[in-house]
Structures are given as structure tokens and as C-alpha cells.
Design a protein around this motif. Structure first.
Motif, PDB file in Angstrom:
ATOM      1  N   THR A  12       0.835  -1.204   0.000  1.00 51.39           N
ATOM      2  CA  THR A  12       0.000   0.000   0.000  1.00 51.39           C
ATOM      3  C   THR A  12       0.871   1.257   0.000  1.00 51.39           C
ATOM      4  OG1 THR A  12      -1.210  -1.281   1.642  1.00 51.39           O
ATOM      5  CG2 THR A  12      -2.121   0.852   1.039  1.00 51.39           C
ATOM      6  N   THR A  13       1.975   1.188   0.729  1.00 47.12           N
ATOM      7  CA  THR A  13       2.817   2.361   0.922  1.00 47.12           C
ATOM      8  C   THR A  13       3.976   2.432  -0.071  1.00 47.12           C
ATOM      9  OG1 THR A  13       2.386   1.875   3.243  1.00 47.12           O
ATOM     10  CG2 THR A  13       3.804   3.729   2.807  1.00 47.12           C
ATOM     11  N   ILE A  14       4.395   1.263  -0.576  1.00 54.55           N
ATOM     12  CA  ILE A  14       5.585   1.231  -1.442  1.00 54.55           C
ATOM     13  C   ILE A  14       5.447   2.138  -2.678  1.00 54.55           C
ATOM     14  CG2 ILE A  14       7.163  -0.249  -2.744  1.00 54.55           C
ATOM     15  CD1 ILE A  14       6.221  -2.551  -0.822  1.00 54.55           C
ATOM     16  N   PRO A  15       4.291   2.126  -3.381  1.00 55.72           N
ATOM     17  CA  PRO A  15       4.219   3.004  -4.555  1.00 55.72           C
ATOM     18  C   PRO A  15       4.346   4.485  -4.202  1.00 55.72           C
ATOM     19  CG  PRO A  15       2.103   1.879  -4.168  1.00 55.72           C
ATOM     20  CD  PRO A  15       3.099   1.266  -3.247  1.00 55.72           C
ATOM     21  N   LEU A  16       3.971   4.854  -2.983  1.00 56.22           N
ATOM     22  CA  LEU A  16       4.110   6.251  -2.568  1.00 56.22           C
ATOM     23  C   LEU A  16       5.595   6.609  -2.493  1.00 56.22           C
ATOM     24  CD1 LEU A  16       1.209   5.500  -1.781  1.00 56.22           C
ATOM     25  CD2 LEU A  16       1.518   6.692   0.363  1.00 56.22           C
ATOM     26  N   THR A  17       6.354   5.711  -1.849  1.00 51.86           N
ATOM     27  CA  THR A  17       7.804   5.919  -1.771  1.00 51.86           C
ATOM     28  C   THR A  17       8.401   5.977  -3.181  1.00 51.86           C
ATOM     29  OG1 THR A  17       7.836   4.671   0.290  1.00 51.86           O
ATOM     30  CG2 THR A  17       9.954   5.037  -0.761  1.00 51.86           C
ATOM     31  N   SER A  18       7.910   5.086  -4.062  1.00 48.23           N
ATOM     32  CA  SER A  18       8.433   5.060  -5.434  1.00 48.23           C
ATOM     33  C   SER A  18       8.229   6.404  -6.119  1.00 48.23           C
ATOM     34  CB  SER A  18       7.729   3.973  -6.252  1.00 48.23           C
ATOM     35  OG  SER A  18       7.786   2.733  -5.603  1.00 48.23           O
ATOM     36  N   VAL A  19       7.022   6.943  -6.012  1.00 43.16           N
ATOM     37  CA  VAL A  19       6.723   8.234  -6.646  1.00 43.16           C
ATOM     38  C   VAL A  19       7.672   9.302  -6.125  1.00 43.16           C
ATOM     39  CG1 VAL A  19       4.995  10.092  -6.782  1.00 43.16           C
ATOM     40  CG2 VAL A  19       4.288   7.716  -7.114  1.00 43.16           C
ATOM     41  N   ILE A  20       7.888   9.282  -4.816  1.00 44.19           N
ATOM     42  CA  ILE A  20       8.716  10.308  -4.181  1.00 44.19           C
ATOM     43  C   ILE A  20      10.179  10.198  -4.611  1.00 44.19           C
ATOM     44  CG2 ILE A  20       9.614  11.007  -1.911  1.00 44.19           C
ATOM     45  CD1 ILE A  20       6.802  11.936  -2.572  1.00 44.19           C
ATOM     46  N   VAL A  21      10.679   8.951  -4.664  1.00 46.43           N
ATOM     47  CA  VAL A  21      12.071   8.759  -5.073  1.00 46.43           C
ATOM     48  C   VAL A  21      12.263   9.225  -6.518  1.00 46.43           C
ATOM     49  CG1 VAL A  21      13.825   6.998  -5.608  1.00 46.43           C
ATOM     50  CG2 VAL A  21      12.600   6.919  -3.434  1.00 46.43           C
ATOM     51  N   LYS A  22      11.318   8.858  -7.386  1.00 46.58           N
ATOM     52  CA  LYS A  22      11.403   9.299  -8.777  1.00 46.58           C
ATOM     53  C   LYS A  22      11.374  10.821  -8.869  1.00 46.58           C
ATOM     54  CE  LYS A  22       9.311   5.924 -11.889  1.00 46.58           C
ATOM     55  NZ  LYS A  22       8.098   5.738 -12.689  1.00 46.58           N
ATOM     56  N   ARG A  23      10.559  11.422  -8.029  1.00 51.33           N
ATOM     57  CA  ARG A  23      10.434  12.879  -8.044  1.00 51.33           C
ATOM     58  C   ARG A  23      11.760  13.515  -7.621  1.00 51.33           C
ATOM     59  NH1 ARG A  23       4.884  14.595  -5.466  1.00 51.33           N
ATOM     60  NH2 ARG A  23       4.133  13.440  -7.272  1.00 51.33           N
TER      61      ARG A  23
END
Ligand code: SF4
Lengths: 366, 80
Positions: free
Chosen positions: A144-155
Motif C-alpha cells: 500500500t505504501t511502497i508506490p508512494l515511496t516510489s513516486v517520491i524517489v522518482k520525483r
């Protein structure tokens, strides 16, 4: 009044569900594991255990992200904080989790820069606005939380925010379920699968559970009606000898999950092994940043000497996370270990099993 | 960490939506639900919309929660 009317109809539907569950008595105890910490809380808060027939035994699984974060990770993070000038951003539940000799909370009272955030966005915004600071987001949680981290790292990558890092302790649910099923100590008759993890991954990743282990699964929503409907699905599957993955939480969960979110995860992370607190190493149950993004990895950037972690000897969190014991079977429960002074992580987190029992079921017998 | 109450999208500016849930308005990131439109209900997790909710069902859930919160303010339930 509108609301009283709904209330009545909900009560009626609850009664009906309990009745239909009670009609399916297999003549033995049925161990149904709720995998998600939010389900654990909902079950305790709404007194669902008492409503169900006595042969239905609801047990908690490894679905509280704070609880399963290894003590080694906590200690490593604390070492970083002691040795480097960094600003930490973390979800509030992590604050009181005991490491071997300290906690984030204690370090904060020692004057360290530790901030509770609601979203990883808060961390990256702070990093952007304070380029002189080194900002670490404590990335815990499941799919649930991993894609949020992914978006942030990419950003951070795209916008060249070079003072932003993650302390990555993300974990994957299906491999943990497989590990529990391989562990012969525990007999599980059905899984209440987590609603919001499944929102991301869909229903397919659980298929090996009925196919290989012949165990029913129901992906459940979070209200009492959702949970009871899901339990009914599981006992019906058992009765009919037809285990499968049923989706009860259809208003949110699609078979394919959220493909955009899955792609975000795959873009940024690759699968690796991971150590779960109380359970140990589980193959393919963790993630690491792909080489392209490894400069955001706090563990690589902020090196510390080997940490020597020691678990509290009497704490039963490990057995609780595996569904082998209930909090009331721990000697320390509510005597020494309370939410105010927690001994183990299961008492700290608002989603922890010990915390749920302490808050709602400590004076009940079952 | 999961909030099961759906929130309704009021306004979208690039990847940020203004959503409303039970009278409270806040901003969420909608990068993970690129198809989201104004008027859709979404599930929000830690500042991100993670899925669009089937509309009819969203109403059921919202009705349910309003009632639950009413109970809460009457002291029937105690949580968080
Ligand atoms: S009651 Fe406390 S010491 Fe016992 S298992 Fe739970 S967290 Fe550990």
C-alpha cells in the motif's frame, strides 16, 4: 431519522451474517488469520470475536508494518541519527518502537531532529525547502505504501533533490504468507487478506494459497459488515471444499489491482530477501532500490559500525506475529508492557495486536 | 495507516487534487490514479489517492461512516 434506520439495517445484516456463519460448523476449530493490522483493530474495536461462534478462532498475522520492522533496522537507524547531522521524517507509529537501547522518541527528547509526518510528501517538500539539511524518510510498510515511496524517489531523481534519502524497510505480503504456510507449527484454515495491499496488487498474487495449499482467501474491507462477510466467504469455501481467492471489498479491489502503482514499484525497486521482526529472514519478501536510484539509499550513504541488536527475552511478539500466541499468553501483557511503556513493537503500534487487545479486550476471556 | 473512508474529488491541478471527506477538505497526490476525474471518490493513503472507488458503493460506505462518527461523538465508540 435516516441514521437510525441505517443503523437498524446494519444490525440486521450483521445478525444474518452471524447466523449464516453459525450454520456452517465443521466440528473443529477454524483458525482464520487476519493479515492486516487495520483488520486486527476493527475486530477488537467492534467486539467481533464475541459475536462469532466459539469454534471460529481469529488470529492476527504479520500485517502491522511497524511491528515487523526488524530490530536491526531500528538500531541501524538510531546509529545514523547519533552519528550524522540528519533530519528524520517518519510515520508516528515508529516513534516509540523499542530498539535495543533506545527509540526514535528517546532520541527526539535528546534533541535530535526527528519529525512525524503524515505523508512522504512532507519529507520531500522539507528537503526541497531546506537544501542545507540531509533529510531521511523512514520508508516502512507494505504494498500500500511502497508506490508512494516510489513516486517520491522518482520525483527526487527528476527534480535533482540531492539532500533526500530513504531508509528502506519495505516488505511484501504474499511471500510472508507463503512462509507462514510452510511453517508447519501453525495451522491456518483461511486468510482474511488485506484490503488496501490488495487495492495495489489485486487478487492474483494470492492464487498460490488456494492452488498449492488448498486454503481459502477473502480480500476484506474494513467495516464490521465487510469482515463478517469475508469470514462467511471463508467458511463457505471450507464447507464446499472449494478454496479460492474471493474479493469481498469489490468497491475498491480489482483483479489486476492498480497497474499504475505496480509499475511505479517495479520502476524503482527490485525484489530481495528481508528480515521480519519475530519471524526471521523471508526469501523475496523485501525490496531494494534499483542501481539507478541507489544514491537515495540512506544505508549506503550514512554508514555505521555493525549494530548488535538484542530482542527482549520475554516478549512474545514473534509468536504473535506468526499467529501462534495471543497477547494474553504473554507474561508481560498489561502488567509490565502497556502502550505507555511498551516492551515490544506489537504494543506500540496503533495497529499492533497487543495494543488492540490492551485497548479493547483486556478484560475479556476469549 | 489506511483510511477506509472514500474522499470526493472537488478540483484537480496537475497531480494534486482537492478532496473532501465528511466535510473535511484536503489536498492529495493523484499520481497513482491517472484516470481520476472531478466527482470521483478515491481511497486515500498517506497523502496519496490509491484507487478510484465504485461510486454507488462509496455512498454506502460514507453513509456508514457518518453514522459511525455520530456514535463516536455520542460516546458509543472510542477510538483513535
Ligand atoms: S505484551 Fe508486550 S512484551 Fe508481550 S508480546 Fe506484546 S509487545 Fe511483547
Amino acid at each position: 431519522m435516516e441514521s437510525t434506520r441505517t443503523n437498524k439495517s446494519i444490525n440486521k445484516r450483521i445478525d444474518n451474517l452471524i447466523q449464516s456463519i453459525s450454520q456452517i460448523n465443521m466440528g473443529r476449530q477454524l483458525n482464520i488469520m487476519e493479515v492486516c493490522g487495520t483488520h486486527t483493530m476493527a475486530i477488537s474495536r467492534n467486539g467481533l470475536r464475541e459475536l462469532l461462534p466459539p469454534y471460529i478462532n481469529l488470529i492476527s498475522g504479520p500485517g502491522c508494518p511497524v511491528c515487523v520492522t526488524s530490530i536491526n533496522d531500528i538500531d541501524y537507524l538510531l546509529e545514523i541519527i547519533r552519528n550524522y547531522d540528519v533530519s528524520i521524517f517518519t510515520f508516528g507509529d515508529m516513534m516509540k518502537v523499542p530498539g535495543t537501547s533506545s527509540s526514535l522518541y528517546k532520541e527526539k527528547s535528546n534533541g535530535k531532529d526527528i519529525n512525524i509526518c503524515y505523508s512522504p510528501i512532507d519529507a520531500i517538500e522539507f528537503a526541497r525547502n531546506n537544501p542545507q539539511k540531509k533529510v531521511i524518510f523512514v520508508a516502512i510498510g507494505f504494498e500500500t505504501t511502497i508506490p508512494l515511496t516510489s513516486v517520491i524517489v522518482k520525483r527526487a531523481y527528476k527534480q535533482s533533490i540531492n539532500n533526500f534519502y530513504i531508509y528502506n524497510a519495505h516488505k511484501l505480503i504474499p511471500p510472508a504468507l507463503q512462509a507462514l504456510l510452510e511453517d508447519r507449527e501453525i495451522r491456518i484454515d483461511g486468510f482474511l487478506c488485506p484490503g488496501h495491499v490488495s487495492t495495489i496488487i489485486g487478487s492474483k498474487p494470492y492464487k498460490f494459497i488456494p492452488d498449492k495449499y488448498r486454503i481459502p482467501c477473502a480480500i476484506s474491507g474494513f467495516e464490521p459488515l465487510d469482515i463478517l462477510s469475508s469470514i462467511e466467504m471463508i467458511v463457505r469455501q471450507l464447507k464446499e471444499g472449494n478454496p479460492k481467492v474471493e474479493v469481498q471489498y469489490t468497491r475498491v479491489v480489482r483483479e489486476e489491482g492498480n497497474p499504475t502503482a505496480i509499475k511505479e514499484i517495479e520502476d524503482v525497486f527490485e525484489v530481495t530477501d528481508s528480515v521480519w521482526r519475530g519471524i526471521g529472514n523471508i526469501p523475496n519478501s523485501g525490496l531494494k532500490l534499483r542501481p539507478q536510484y541507489s544514491r537515495f539509499d540512506a544505508k549506503k550513504v550514512f554508514k555505521v559500525k555493525n549494530v548488535n541488536s538484542k530482542e527482549h527475552k520475554t516478549c512474545e511478539c514473534g509468536n504473535i506475529l506468526k499467529g501462534l500466541k495471543k497477547p494474553t499468553q504473554c507474561k508481560l501483557f498489561s502488567k509490565v508492557c502497556t502502550p505507555e511503556s511498551p516492551v515490544g513493537p506489537c504494543m506500540v503500534s496503533s495497529e499492533g495486536t497487543c495494543a488492540a487487545y490492551y485497548k479493547y479486550e483486556r478484560f475479556k476471556i476469549r | 495507516m489506511c483510511l477506509a473512508i472514500p474522499a470526493k474529488i472537488r478540483k484537480i491541478t496537475e497531480n494534486v487534487a482537492e478532496v473532501e471527506s465528511l466535510g473535511v477538505t484536503r489536498k492529495v497526490d493523484i499520481s497513482l490514479v491517472p484516470d481520476a476525474k472531478v466527482g470521483d471518490y478515491v481511497i486515500v493513503h498517506a497523502g496519496f489517492a490509491i484507487q478510484i472507488v465504485d461510486k454507488e458503493d462509496a455512498f454506502v460506505t460514507q453513509g456508514y461512516w457518518e453514522e459511525y462518527l455520530e456514535d463516536l461523538s455520542n460516546g458509543v465508540n472510542q477510538d483513535k
